[in-house]
Design a protein around this motif. Structure first.
Motif, short mmCIF file in Angstrom:
data_model
loop_
_atom_site.label_atom_id
_atom_site.label_comp_id
_atom_site.label_asym_id
_atom_site.label_seq_id
_atom_site.Cartn_x
_atom_site.Cartn_y
_atom_site.Cartn_z
N ASP A 124 0.81 -1.22 0.00
CA ASP A 124 0.00 0.00 0.00
C ASP A 124 0.84 1.27 0.00
O ASP A 124 0.34 2.36 0.28
N SER A 173 1.03 5.26 1.49
CA SER A 173 -0.26 5.16 2.16
C SER A 173 -0.76 6.51 2.66
O SER A 173 -1.82 6.60 3.28
N LYS A 181 -1.02 5.48 -5.99
CA LYS A 181 -2.08 4.67 -5.35
C LYS A 181 -3.14 5.55 -4.69
O LYS A 181 -3.46 5.41 -3.51
N ASN A 182 -3.67 6.49 -5.46
CA ASN A 182 -4.73 7.41 -5.01
C ASN A 182 -4.28 8.38 -3.93
O ASN A 182 -5.11 9.06 -3.32
#
Length: 341
Positions: free
Chosen positions: A38, A41, A74-75
């Motif tokens: 992730d 994050s 990742k956004n």
């Protein structure tokens, strides 16, 4: 989302010998240290340890843009912030002392900082960071205003040989690539390198160097080729030479001759890279390496290299660790020879 934050740091102590006890650099992470899936994050912070408009700032913002455009975050988002002063060693001190163990804090670095560590006698050096990769290399360019009396590099060389104080130079941070090139050129021209180096005025960003040259505060400026490309193209400045092995287009549409091609035995490339704070885990290091590897392999990054006229100079992981250490030794020797160490 792109955000720009300017942080102007006040002078602080900067370079220690040796490494941090909890620092993880070098080596390949084992299975237990595999990269977290992730990452990132949260918002990724990319520090440009100098003012806006210079090479580090441009590199950081190119990284930010490519990571976003290539979908590598990742956004999450990436922010670039500027921490100015002392050839990047104030930003270096902040990274090492305030952001230990945080893999979401990255910093652009390069040859300029290696030299700044020596000239500023910083108590913190790059051995305290977690080297991730080198990214680019760029030749330097020696430029004068369009109305300058200098039309050839030989005229400039003859003047500094006859009277080192007759030419005022401008460029980036003290002890950085620009001043190293000035000192090495003086040495190659048979001039007093230490005396010539004393005529050098250091600026914190490319924008300031441009302004100083155009206003007449300095008579010759040295910087990366990309930083003066707009002024060369507009005709406001004239390129006398580049520091690569052979000639290179600096914005005028035709190649400027290299210093070496004009009879002076000198080549110098300004490299830039990225480091993380000390103390990150093996898995976190692997995650940062993957992100930067993906950045380097992306079509968007290749396009950025072409647009900025940067050379691909990629070394990552253990190779980057070894390179950073070797450069620290090499530049300390060079700066001592020209009286800046």
């Amino acid at each position: 989302m792109f955000r720009r934050t300017l942080v102007v740091a006040l002078p602080a102590a900067m370079l220690l010998a040796g490494g941090c006890a909890d620092q993880n650099v070098g080596g390949t992470p084992d299975a237990a240290g595999s990269a977290p899936a992730d990452y990132p994050s949260k918002t990724l912070q990319i520090m440009a340890p100098a003012g806006a408009g210079g090479g580090w700032d441009t590199t950081a913002r190119s990284m930010q843009k490519v990571m976003q455009d290539a979908g590598l975050l990742k956004n999450q988002s990436a922010e670039v912030r500027n921490v100015t002063g002392a050839a990047g060693t104030i930003g270096l001190a902040e990274l090492v002392t305030s952001h230990q163990k945080d893999p979401h804090q990255l910093m652009v670095t390069g040859l300029v900082m290696v030299g700044g560590v020596v000239t500023n006698k910083s108590p913190i050096d790059l051995s305290k960071t977690t080297p991730i990769a080198t990214l680019t290399a760029e030749s330097e360019v020696v430029v004068v205003r369009k109305d300058s009396k200098y039309t050839t590099l030989k005229q400039l060389a003859d003047d500094i040989k006859a009277n080192p104080a007759s030419v005022k130079w401008g460029g980036g941070s003290a002890g950085g690539t620009d001043q190293i090139l000035v000192g090495l050129f003086a040495k190659a021209a048979g001039a007093d390198a230490k005396a010539v180096a004393k005529q050098y005025v250091a600026y914190s960003g490319g924008g300031e160097t441009k302004a100083a040259l155009l206003s007449g505060d300095v008579s010759v400026a040295v910087s990366g080729t990309s930083e003066f490309a707009d002024l060369v193209k507009s005709g406001d400045v004239r390129a006398l030479a580049v520091s690569s092995a052979t000639g290179q287009d600096t914005g005028a549409g035709t190649p400027a001759q290299s210093i070496k091609e004009q009879g002076y035995d000198l080549e110098l490339l300004n490299w830039r890279g990225v480091v993380a704070p000390p103390g990150i885990s093996a898995g976190e290091r692997a995650a940062v390496l993957k992100l930067v590897d993906d950045l380097h392999q992306s079509e968007q990054w290749k396009a950025e290299l072409t647009a900025k006229n940067w050379q691909d100079f990629y070394k990552s992981g253990d190779e980057a660790v070894a390179f950073y250490a070797a450069e620290s030794t090499r530049i300390k020797t060079v700066l001592t020879e020209i009286g800046l160490g």
